[in-house]
Design an enzyme around this catalytic site. Structure first.
Site, PDB file in Angstrom:
ATOM      1  N   ASP A  67       0.811  -1.214   0.000  1.00 19.55           N
ATOM      2  CA  ASP A  67       0.000   0.000   0.000  1.00 19.55           C
ATOM      3  C   ASP A  67       0.848   1.269   0.000  1.00 19.55           C
ATOM      4  O   ASP A  67       0.475   2.280  -0.610  1.00 19.55           O
ATOM      5  CB  ASP A  67      -0.941   0.004   1.202  1.00 19.55           C
ATOM      6  CG  ASP A  67      -2.202  -0.812   0.957  1.00 19.55           C
ATOM      7  OD1 ASP A  67      -2.418  -1.241  -0.192  1.00 19.55           O
ATOM      8  OD2 ASP A  67      -2.970  -1.027   1.916  1.00 19.55           O
ATOM      9  N   ASN A 136      -3.675   9.514   1.652  1.00 15.91           N
ATOM     10  CA  ASN A 136      -4.109   8.993   2.956  1.00 15.91           C
ATOM     11  C   ASN A 136      -4.195  10.100   3.994  1.00 15.91           C
ATOM     12  O   ASN A 136      -5.265  10.397   4.500  1.00 15.91           O
ATOM     13  CB  ASN A 136      -3.143   7.913   3.449  1.00 15.91           C
ATOM     14  CG  ASN A 136      -3.728   6.516   3.395  1.00 15.91           C
ATOM     15  OD1 ASN A 136      -4.806   6.301   2.845  1.00 15.91           O
ATOM     16  ND2 ASN A 136      -3.026   5.559   3.951  1.00 15.91           N
ATOM     17  N   THR A 176      -8.813   4.935   7.783  1.00 18.11           N
ATOM     18  CA  THR A 176      -8.643   3.551   8.226  1.00 18.11           C
ATOM     19  C   THR A 176      -7.178   3.241   8.552  1.00 18.11           C
ATOM     20  O   THR A 176      -6.848   2.096   8.822  1.00 18.11           O
ATOM     21  CB  THR A 176      -9.130   2.565   7.152  1.00 18.11           C
ATOM     22  OG1 THR A 176      -8.288   2.668   5.988  1.00 18.11           O
ATOM     23  CG2 THR A 176     -10.567   2.855   6.761  1.00 18.11           C
ATOM     24  N   TYR A 178      -3.537   5.687   9.930  1.00 19.67           N
ATOM     25  CA  TYR A 178      -2.972   6.331  11.116  1.00 19.67           C
ATOM     26  C   TYR A 178      -4.075   6.911  12.005  1.00 19.67           C
ATOM     27  O   TYR A 178      -4.035   6.827  13.228  1.00 19.67           O
ATOM     28  CB  TYR A 178      -2.001   7.434  10.658  1.00 19.67           C
ATOM     29  CG  TYR A 178      -1.037   7.957  11.695  1.00 19.67           C
ATOM     30  CD1 TYR A 178      -1.136   7.620  13.043  1.00 19.67           C
ATOM     31  CD2 TYR A 178      -0.006   8.815  11.321  1.00 19.67           C
ATOM     32  CE1 TYR A 178      -0.241   8.111  13.963  1.00 19.67           C
ATOM     33  CE2 TYR A 178       0.898   9.305  12.245  1.00 19.67           C
ATOM     34  CZ  TYR A 178       0.777   8.960  13.561  1.00 19.67           C
ATOM     35  OH  TYR A 178       1.656   9.451  14.480  1.00 19.67           O
ATOM     36  N   LEU A 180      -7.187   5.931  12.459  1.00 21.03           N
ATOM     37  CA  LEU A 180      -7.852   4.881  13.220  1.00 21.03           C
ATOM     38  C   LEU A 180      -6.954   4.376  14.344  1.00 21.03           C
ATOM     39  O   LEU A 180      -7.401   4.156  15.470  1.00 21.03           O
ATOM     40  CB  LEU A 180      -8.238   3.731  12.292  1.00 21.03           C
ATOM     41  CG  LEU A 180      -9.091   2.604  12.871  1.00 21.03           C
ATOM     42  CD1 LEU A 180     -10.436   3.129  13.361  1.00 21.03           C
ATOM     43  CD2 LEU A 180      -9.308   1.502  11.842  1.00 21.03           C
ATOM     44  N   GLN A 235       5.436   9.226   4.637  1.00 22.08           N
ATOM     45  CA  GLN A 235       6.780   9.625   4.225  1.00 22.08           C
ATOM     46  C   GLN A 235       7.079  11.031   4.754  1.00 22.08           C
ATOM     47  O   GLN A 235       6.246  11.931   4.642  1.00 22.08           O
ATOM     48  CB  GLN A 235       6.906   9.622   2.698  1.00 22.08           C
ATOM     49  CG  GLN A 235       6.669   8.277   2.052  1.00 22.08           C
ATOM     50  CD  GLN A 235       7.789   7.286   2.343  1.00 22.08           C
ATOM     51  OE1 GLN A 235       8.939   7.666   2.485  1.00 22.08           O
ATOM     52  NE2 GLN A 235       7.435   6.015   2.427  1.00 22.08           N
TER      53      GLN A 235
END
Length: 291
Positions: A67, A136, A176, A178, A180, A235
């Site tokens: 991912d 994300n 869903t 970090y 979560l 990152q």
């Protein structure tokens, strides 16, 4: 896309994983297509597998890894509106369209147009130094001893001022990850908006916040005595010196990136349950065992 429509495919690869088998299949397939294979460079990805190429010159971007690799590919490809085929070379991830042993069939399907677009929102953060894109999450977190402080403003109204380890701003997909893990809410598939979750706040009262898809969110960050890090999708993007104030203006782009879907992907909730990120309560499980 029609048959033989590929002139160039771009690769984004896992920085360390052995991808020799998957790479051989992609190269052989591309040779039959008469297509060039290039590598789209990504920060932190030091494994060289093909000549460097521009993402905008590619017809398709292939992410080989997990991912994290897919997120890197999606960020790069979104700038040029190119689709990403995410190939799982290891564990099955939330963004995986196909596993490594089925790459050839997947590429054949994409070449003949037998695929659909899965459009993913992105978090766009504007600063004085330019624009950041996160598929994300954007994470502002302390880089040393001490705490950072931040002010959170939603649609022009102050929501909270806090000191702590930092804050996570996430897309629905990132909710869903970090977010979560940090105790924030998960947005169900189909929901829209951005999620803002404080990290280890020192006092005060600040529940995680779900802002609407049209909301404008401002985070004013004071990097504190130890400095801070700016992270995009896991990152490190930059380091902030101590006692620096930076303003991040956030908005949600509802369809920034394009992921190739072959109609066989695992659902988000099923994937979370398989990986035991979501787990039934112990009393329920104990009752199942008794029965």
């Amino acid at each position: 896309m029609s048959d033989n429509s590929f002139d160039r495919v771009g690769l984004v690869v896992h920085p360390r994983r052995d991808l020799s088998s998957a790479l051989a299949i992609v190269r052989e397939w591309a040779e039959r297509q008469g297509a060039e294979v290039v590598q789209v460079r990504s920060p932190g990805h030091e494994q060289d597998v093909a000549p460097a190429g521009e993402v905008g010159a590619c017809d398709l971007v292939i992410a080989l890894g997990g991912d994290g690799t897919a997120l890197d590919a999606l960020r790069a490809a979104a700038l040029a509106s190119r689709p990403v085929l995410s190939v799982g070379c290891g564990s099955l991830g939330a963004l995986t369209a196909v596993t490594a042993d089925r790459i050839e069939d997947a590429l054949d399907r994409v070449a003949r147009g037998d695929w659909s677009e899965r459009r993913l929102p992105a978090l766009i953060a504007e600063t004085d130094d330019g624009e950041l894109t996160a598929i994300n999450d954007l994470v502002l977190v302390r880089a040393g001893a001490g705490q950072v402080m931040f002010e959170l403003v939603v649609d022009g109204e102050r929501f909270i001022r806090l000191a702590g380890d930092g804050i996570v701003a996430a897309t629905p997909l990132g909710s869903t990850a970090y977010t979560l893990a940090s105790g924030g809410p998960m947005l169900a598939p189909g929901a829209s908006g951005m999620v803002l979750t404080p990290l280890s706040p020192h006092g005060g009262s600040c529940p995680p916040l779900v802002a609407g898809p049209e909301s404008r969110v401002t985070i004013v960050l004071d990097s504190g005595n130890g400095g801070a890090r700016v992270e995009l999708d896991g990152q490190v993007r930059s380091q902030l010196e101590p006692r620096v104030s930076v303003t991040f203006e956030l908005r949600l782009d509802p369809a920034c990136a394009t992921l190739v879907s072959l109609g066989e992907e695992e659902s988000t909730i099923a994937g979370l349950r398989r990986r035991r990120i979501l787990m039934d309560g112990p009393r329920v499980l104990a009752r199942d065992e008794r029965e």
